[in-house]
Design a protein around this motif. Structure first.
Motif, PDB file in Angstrom:
ATOM      1  N   ILE A   1      10.910   4.748-132.388  1.00  2.87           N
ATOM      2  CA  ILE A   1      10.576   3.353-132.077  1.00  2.87           C
ATOM      3  C   ILE A   1       9.379   2.865-132.888  1.00  2.87           C
ATOM      4  N   LEU A   2       9.590   1.764-133.589  1.00  2.63           N
ATOM      5  CA  LEU A   2       8.499   1.118-134.318  1.00  2.63           C
ATOM      6  C   LEU A   2       8.018  -0.072-133.481  1.00  2.63           C
ATOM      7  N   ILE A   3       6.709  -0.147-133.275  1.00  2.00           N
ATOM      8  CA  ILE A   3       6.144  -1.225-132.444  1.00  2.00           C
ATOM      9  C   ILE A   3       5.380  -2.198-133.343  1.00  2.00           C
ATOM     10  N   LEU A   4       5.809  -3.447-133.349  1.00  2.00           N
ATOM     11  CA  LEU A   4       5.142  -4.450-134.192  1.00  2.00           C
ATOM     12  C   LEU A   4       4.184  -5.300-133.359  1.00  2.00           C
ATOM     13  N   VAL A   5       2.982  -5.477-133.883  1.00  2.00           N
ATOM     14  CA  VAL A   5       2.009  -6.376-133.240  1.00  2.00           C
ATOM     15  C   VAL A   5       1.813  -7.572-134.157  1.00  2.00           C
ATOM     16  N   HIS A   6       1.180  -8.639-133.647  1.00  2.00           N
ATOM     17  CA  HIS A   6       1.050  -9.820-134.512  1.00  2.00           C
ATOM     18  C   HIS A   6      -0.088  -9.672-135.525  1.00  2.00           C
ATOM     19  N   ALA A   7      -0.008 -10.457-136.589  1.00  2.00           N
ATOM     20  CA  ALA A   7      -1.052 -10.459-137.615  1.00  2.00           C
ATOM     21  C   ALA A   7      -2.343 -11.003-137.001  1.00  2.00           C
ATOM     22  N   HIS A   8      -3.478 -10.844-137.703  1.00  2.00           N
ATOM     23  CA  HIS A   8      -4.793 -11.162-137.111  1.00  2.00           C
ATOM     24  C   HIS A   8      -4.822 -10.573-135.703  1.00  2.00           C
ATOM     25  N   PRO A   9      -4.642  -9.261-135.586  1.00  2.00           N
ATOM     26  CA  PRO A   9      -4.414  -8.656-134.262  1.00  2.00           C
ATOM     27  C   PRO A   9      -5.595  -8.861-133.320  1.00  2.00           C
ATOM     28  N   ASP A  10      -5.276  -9.099-132.043  1.00  2.00           N
ATOM     29  CA  ASP A  10      -6.308  -9.253-131.019  1.00  2.00           C
ATOM     30  C   ASP A  10      -6.162  -8.143-129.984  1.00  2.00           C
ATOM     31  N   GLY A  11      -7.000  -8.193-128.974  1.00  2.00           N
ATOM     32  CA  GLY A  11      -7.012  -7.136-127.970  1.00  2.00           C
ATOM     33  C   GLY A  11      -5.733  -7.035-127.173  1.00  2.00           C
ATOM     34  N   ASP A  12      -5.050  -8.161-126.982  1.00  2.00           N
ATOM     35  CA  ASP A  12      -3.839  -8.119-126.157  1.00  2.00           C
ATOM     36  C   ASP A  12      -2.675  -7.501-126.924  1.00  2.00           C
ATOM     37  N   THR A  13      -2.441  -7.951-128.147  1.00  2.00           N
ATOM     38  CA  THR A  13      -1.306  -7.388-128.904  1.00  2.00           C
ATOM     39  C   THR A  13      -1.544  -5.898-129.180  1.00  2.00           C
ATOM     40  N   LEU A  14      -2.788  -5.525-129.486  1.00  2.00           N
ATOM     41  CA  LEU A  14      -3.085  -4.117-129.760  1.00  2.00           C
ATOM     42  C   LEU A  14      -3.057  -3.281-128.478  1.00  2.00           C
ATOM     43  N   GLY A  15      -3.558  -3.849-127.386  1.00  2.00           N
ATOM     44  CA  GLY A  15      -3.500  -3.152-126.105  1.00  2.00           C
ATOM     45  C   GLY A  15      -2.053  -2.875-125.704  1.00  2.00           C
ATOM     46  N   CYS A  16      -1.177  -3.864-125.922  1.00  2.00           N
ATOM     47  CA  CYS A  16       0.263  -3.692-125.664  1.00  2.00           C
ATOM     48  C   CYS A  16       0.824  -2.595-126.562  1.00  2.00           C
ATOM     49  N   GLY A  17       0.556  -2.739-127.855  1.00  2.00           N
ATOM     50  CA  GLY A  17       1.130  -1.822-128.839  1.00  2.00           C
ATOM     51  C   GLY A  17       0.754  -0.375-128.559  1.00  2.00           C
ATOM     52  N   TYR A  18      -0.536  -0.135-128.375  1.00  2.00           N
ATOM     53  CA  TYR A  18      -0.970   1.252-128.215  1.00  2.00           C
ATOM     54  C   TYR A  18      -0.696   1.813-126.823  1.00  2.00           C
TER      55      TYR A  18
ATOM     56  N   LYS B   1       7.060 -15.595-137.694  1.00  2.00           N
ATOM     57  CA  LYS B   1       5.994 -16.005-138.610  1.00  2.00           C
ATOM     58  C   LYS B   1       4.677 -15.298-138.286  1.00  2.00           C
ATOM     59  N   LEU B   2       4.477 -15.028-136.989  1.00  2.00           N
ATOM     60  CA  LEU B   2       3.207 -14.440-136.553  1.00  2.00           C
ATOM     61  C   LEU B   2       3.110 -12.948-136.860  1.00  2.00           C
ATOM     62  N   LEU B   3       4.234 -12.368-137.339  1.00  2.00           N
ATOM     63  CA  LEU B   3       4.186 -10.947-137.716  1.00  2.00           C
ATOM     64  C   LEU B   3       3.309 -10.731-138.947  1.00  2.00           C
ATOM     65  N   GLY B   4       3.069 -11.806-139.698  1.00  2.00           N
ATOM     66  CA  GLY B   4       2.324 -11.665-140.947  1.00  2.00           C
ATOM     67  C   GLY B   4       3.282 -11.356-142.078  1.00  2.00           C
ATOM     68  N   LYS B   5       2.813 -11.561-143.294  1.00  2.00           N
ATOM     69  CA  LYS B   5       3.667 -11.515-144.476  1.00  2.00           C
ATOM     70  C   LYS B   5       4.504 -10.230-144.575  1.00  2.00           C
ATOM     71  N   THR B   6       3.839  -9.083-144.590  1.00  2.00           N
ATOM     72  CA  THR B   6       4.547  -7.810-144.800  1.00  2.00           C
ATOM     73  C   THR B   6       5.630  -7.572-143.751  1.00  2.00           C
ATOM     74  N   ASN B   7       5.252  -7.620-142.501  1.00  2.00           N
ATOM     75  CA  ASN B   7       6.218  -7.304-141.451  1.00  2.00           C
ATOM     76  C   ASN B   7       7.274  -8.382-141.257  1.00  2.00           C
ATOM     77  N   GLU B   8       6.925  -9.628-141.583  1.00  2.00           N
ATOM     78  CA  GLU B   8       7.937 -10.675-141.489  1.00  2.00           C
ATOM     79  C   GLU B   8       9.041 -10.406-142.514  1.00  2.00           C
ATOM     80  N   GLU B   9       8.629 -10.081-143.737  1.00  2.00           N
ATOM     81  CA  GLU B   9       9.618  -9.787-144.787  1.00  2.00           C
ATOM     82  C   GLU B   9      10.492  -8.587-144.440  1.00  2.00           C
ATOM     83  N   LEU B  10       9.858  -7.562-143.880  1.00  2.00           N
ATOM     84  CA  LEU B  10      10.581  -6.318-143.590  1.00  2.00           C
ATOM     85  C   LEU B  10      11.448  -6.398-142.344  1.00  2.00           C
ATOM     86  N   TYR B  11      10.948  -7.115-141.302  1.00  2.00           N
ATOM     87  CA  TYR B  11      11.563  -6.953-139.989  1.00  2.00           C
ATOM     88  C   TYR B  11      12.008  -8.241-139.275  1.00  2.00           C
ATOM     89  N   ALA B  12      11.755  -9.410-139.882  1.00  2.00           N
ATOM     90  CA  ALA B  12      11.983 -10.671-139.147  1.00  2.00           C
ATOM     91  C   ALA B  12      13.343 -10.716-138.439  1.00  2.00           C
TER      92      ALA B  12
END
Lengths: 317, 317
Positions: B19-36, B87-98
């Protein structure tokens, strides 16, 4: 005499009919939240009760009591809430009541046991944690306004649930008060997200003069009478400046030197673990808690600054 | 497809192994807290899992994952957490996984339903509220580090339990995480009580130029490229400046104009009820939430300021 439970506190209160509630001088959200939640509970039980403070109550706390009709009666039972020492009652109430307090409800480990009976729970982040337990034991309904009172104490004494004094109980009680209708967001906006223009100007002047010492591990902010004049601010807004000093990245000791009208200086120290603020202030005949302490110093600004930095330096090694 | 419960989310996750877990770009405490927190739960179930972000993760969030050994594996299931739009995935992950996201767990009412399956609970103050429910349904033990992750999301998305999005559930979950050992006070010190020297200098410059309009009901702060240069600060520290604008006593609209490197301006509006920030920004081709919104403006500083104030004025009547 020590009382051993909130249940016993409630039993003692139920026996009384004309109750005066004393809060501490320079009243804050916790002492007022305690005072007015207790007042509401006692009134709802048909008793006479009123809250009394030596100082005027800042307008921002108006919502705690704006619907209470002040009762006129001769008190025959005196309760002090969140008051660790009779000195903290302030001039008027200390003179009138220092040796007459029947019951003290408090959460300060430093309580002086000046009252005939004391219920102390030093594990409570806010005295309002105790008041909520007492309110439940009194068997009264917790309405929206009582919830506002208790929530205000919980929130203001913990920096909005931010500090190390917060326990699971604090959070659960916060949940209960929101459930009971406390206007939590509005209360927090007033307490934490509203700054006067004069305070913002004082803050700007303080940041202009911020000094860093000991490789950036100690910050020093000086607040002069001239800065109060320039900004239109006053000593009542200085607590937030003391916190600001410690917020600087890399700082473990945030020191604030505040010039008094008489030319002496009030020192406020805020530290991060492991630096013991009360030990540093103890060296200068002051004291307080491990992360927040204070003392007085006499001399010119330069002399006072030198004494303060010398005492801080010893603890930075 | 909409998923209707955290239980169903857990069932879907249990069936997967890489399982790959994607968080949003400009990561904040909530997306990272969820991810980890999710990563930890999946690893403890013996699965392969890792968190992936298009942007570098700011060092202050290091404690969320400093003990996790990064797994190398070929993902065959992709989960996005706290990501409302590809769009909020950021450039790299949007291209790879949108177009490849299998499962999205989110709390934004604005979610675009880009994933094959979505669990959305817009009543959650933080996406970590949902993650805690999912963690419980997965049946894994909630250790100290998972508690740190969940607490971080709860606290950072609510301004430390301060905002109107907080519900009794948010508070109770905070209590549970403290009970499980979350270093709540340390986390809050890092997230709320630590300011870089460059930020404090930027703040000083901003306060110097603070303007009040419409009888003090609107504050306007301008942040120029010159101020970034002078202070050593940058755009990443501007969120707190936007909040500062609204903190001025009497202000219902706090506006921040931030000059971009290309000379255009980013407008951030923060309002108090009843002023609708997203309606004001909507007039300038922007949008957002009712109390926090933004838009872009082109022109000289004076032109841009005039447009902004004109649009605000309509809503001040």
């Amino acid at each position: 005499m020590m009382i051993d439970s909130p249940k016993k506190v409630a039993e003692i209160l139920k026996e009384q009919n004309n109750i005066l509630i004393l809060v501490h001088a320079h009243p804050d959200g916790d002492t007022l939240g305690c005072g007015y939640s207790l007042c509401r509970s006692l009134l709802s039980l048909g008793k006479n009760a009123r809250v009394c403070c030596s100082d005027p109550i800042p307008p921002k706390y108006g919502y705690l009591f704006d619907d209470i009709e002040e009762k006129v009666f001769d008190p025959d039972f005196i309760v002090a809430v969140d008051v660790a020492d009779t000195k903290l009652l302030g001039k008027t109430n200390e003179e009138l009541y220092a040796d007459k307090v029947d019951l003290c409800i408090d959460h300060h480990g430093s309580n002086r046991f000046y009252a005939k009976q004391t219920y102390l729970d030093a594990s409570a982040a806010a005295a309002c944690e105790i008041l909520l337990q007492v309110t439940k034991e009194l068997g009264v309904e917790i309405g929206k306004k009582t919830a506002d009172c208790i929530y205000t104490g919980l929130s203001t004494d913990t920096g909005c649930f931010r500090y190390s004094n917060v326990t699971p109980r604090t959070m659960i009680m916060g949940a209960e008060m929101i459930e009971k209708g406390a206007s939590h967001a509005d209360i927090n906006t007033v307490m934490f997200d509203t700054k006067t223009k004069s305070y913002l100007e004082l803050q700007r002047l303080c940041l202009e003069g911020l000094e860093l010492h000991f490789d950036g591990r100690c910050s020093l902010i000086t607040v002069t009478q001239e800065m109060f004049r320039k900004s239109g601010s006053d000593e009542s807004e200085c607590d937030a400046i003391a916190s600001l000093a410690r917020q600087v990245e890399g700082v473990t000791v945030g020191a604030t030197l505040r010039e008094r009208a008489d030319g002496s200086f009030k020192v406020s120290l805020r530290t991060h673990a492991p630096v013991d603020a009360s030990a540093i202030c103890g060296k200068m005949n002051g004291g307080g808690h491990s992360r927040a302490a204070g003392c007085q110093l006499e001399g010119t600004l330069e002399e006072v600054k030198a004494i303060l930095l010398k005492n801080i330096e010893e603890f930075m090694k």
